[in-house]
Design a protein around this motif. Structure first.
Motif, short mmCIF file in Angstrom:
data_model
loop_
_atom_site.label_atom_id
_atom_site.label_comp_id
_atom_site.label_asym_id
_atom_site.label_seq_id
_atom_site.Cartn_x
_atom_site.Cartn_y
_atom_site.Cartn_z
N LEU A 205 0.84 -1.21 0.00
CA LEU A 205 0.00 0.00 0.00
C LEU A 205 0.87 1.26 0.00
CD1 LEU A 205 -2.79 1.31 0.23
CD2 LEU A 205 -2.59 1.11 2.73
N ALA A 206 1.95 1.24 0.78
CA ALA A 206 2.85 2.39 0.82
C ALA A 206 3.50 2.63 -0.54
CB ALA A 206 3.93 2.17 1.89
N TYR A 208 2.32 1.72 -3.55
CA TYR A 208 1.31 2.19 -4.51
C TYR A 208 1.00 3.67 -4.27
CZ TYR A 208 -2.90 2.33 -7.35
OH TYR A 208 -3.84 2.66 -8.30
N THR A 209 0.88 4.06 -2.99
CA THR A 209 0.61 5.46 -2.68
C THR A 209 1.78 6.35 -3.10
OG1 THR A 209 -0.72 4.76 -0.78
CG2 THR A 209 0.03 7.05 -0.82
N TYR A 210 2.99 5.87 -2.87
CA TYR A 210 4.19 6.63 -3.24
C TYR A 210 4.25 6.87 -4.74
CZ TYR A 210 9.16 7.76 -3.73
OH TYR A 210 10.34 8.38 -4.04
N GLN A 212 1.80 6.70 -6.97
CA GLN A 212 0.65 7.38 -7.54
C GLN A 212 0.44 8.80 -7.01
OE1 GLN A 212 -1.28 6.23 -10.02
NE2 GLN A 212 -0.03 4.36 -10.13
N ARG A 213 0.91 9.07 -5.79
CA ARG A 213 0.54 10.33 -5.14
C ARG A 213 1.68 11.32 -4.94
NH1 ARG A 213 -4.85 10.28 -5.82
NH2 ARG A 213 -5.78 8.31 -5.10
N THR A 214 2.92 10.89 -5.05
CA THR A 214 4.03 11.78 -4.76
C THR A 214 4.68 12.30 -6.04
OG1 THR A 214 5.72 10.03 -4.69
CG2 THR A 214 4.49 10.46 -2.66
#
Length: 353
Positions: A205-206, A208-210, A212-214
């Motif tokens: 999850l970390a 994927y978030t990194y 897609q979001r950073t």
């Protein structure tokens, strides 16, 4: 209709016959196993939970393959040894902490130290690999870095054999991770399996978030699309590639400790089979696709845990679980033949292929 028939060759017909025969054997074996009633719901739940835990480890390793392929369009066949290097080095820290009693008295701090050493070792090995073995070959034909990766794999195997010896080493037990929880007398899950599933889920999850979001994740996606255009837009391509190797190696280092805690043994050759399985998972999900690698790892872990018993036990095979590796590799071959893009893979443009 006539044109479609003309495009079908004898090889295509043969492969479809082989595929249909395998599916037929799987269906017959599954029905026979279920009808026999030899395995209860408790057995199937144990197989399923073990498969999810094992698949979570495969998924973490597969992310390293898929990240590097997404950026460089190459298969880093030395990634299994990156996984091995972290877990094998961290063994000595875990063993020292266990003998001193610190791991039993402070399990959280002790495990964090083991994970930190494993991830740091894997990252160091991966960065050296990228700088020494892969960067000089970045513009070379794709076969050249592939052969280099295979050579690097053997080099790392025998380097760590020379450093740490050729024998098997047993990871120490962590008292807090011993035992299991049982719900309703049907579902039983070991504490170590809970740790593996939860830790792997949080790491995925970390990541994927990194991505897609950073801002750094957007730079990685831009370099994946076109390195030259990304460089013209002011992105440091070399830094992004190194960052990709670091992230993939850190995940592999974490996966190495989870694998060692679950199976309790490490050795210089331990990265080969999990590495090949993780590559299979990456191909299954769609190489270069992060959610696909996660899904492929989980699917392969469950398939490998449940499949041998479900498919083969009803056919009278004496030791079906001994064929789990054969089943996994057979699935890889079938995927490459019938759906080379994987479950979530995209069709690559000619410029990328």
């Amino acid at each position: 209709m006539r044109r479609a028939l003309e495009r079908i060759s004898l090889i295509d017909v043969f492969m479809w016959i082989v595929g249909g025969s395998i599916i037929g054997i799987v269906l017959v074996g599954s029905v026979a196993t279920i009808r026999s009633g030899q395995y209860s719901i408790r057995h199937w739940s144990d197989f399923l939970i073990f498969g999810v835990a094992q698949g979570s480890v495969y998924a973490l390793i597969a992310l390293g393959y898929t990240l590097v392929y997404g950026i460089l369009r190459m298969i880093n066949f030395a990634h299994g040894e990156v996984f091995m290097s972290g877990a094998y080095t961290a063994f000595f820290v875990a063993d020292a902490l266990s003998k001193s009693g610190f791991l039993g008295q402070n399990p959280l701090l002790g495990l964090l130290a083991v994970f930190a050493v494993s991830m740091a070792t894997s990252v160091t090995v991966a960065v050296i690999l990228e700088r020494v073995a892969y960067r000089p070959l970045r513009r070379a034909p794709r076969l050249v870095p592939l052969i280099t990766a295979i050579g690097a794999s053997f080099f790392l195997q025998y380097t760590f054999r020379g450093f740490y010896g050729s024998g098997f080493k047993s990871y120490p037990e962590v008292p807090v991770l011993q035992g299991s929880w049982v719900w309703g007398g049907i579902v039983s899950i070991q504490r170590i399996q809970v740790l593996v599933i939860v830790a792997a889920g949080l790491l995925m999850l970390a990541l994927y978030t990194y991505v897609q979001r950073t801002r750094a994740g957007k730079a990685m996606r831009a370099v994946s699309e076109d390195k030259d255009v990304a460089a013209l837009m002011g992105i440091n391509v070399d830094a992004v590639i190194v960052q990709t190797f670091i992230i993939g190696a850190a995940l592999a280092g974490a996966a190495g400790v989870l694998y060692a805690l679950m199976f309790r043994q490490v050795h210089f050759f331990m990265g080969f089979f999990p590495g090949i399985k993780a590559f299979t998972a990456a191909v299954l999900g769609g190489i270069g696709n992060i959610p696909g690698a996660m899904l492929g790892g989980l699917f392969l872990g469950i398939f490998e845990s449940v499949g041998p018993i479900l498919f083969l036990d009803g056919l009278g095979v004496p030791a079906p679980y001994q064929l789990k590796d054969a089943i996994a590799f057979t699935m890889l071959v079938l995927i490459l033949i019938f759906r080379p893009t994987g479950i979530l893979g995209e069709r690559l443009a000619r410029a990328k292929a």
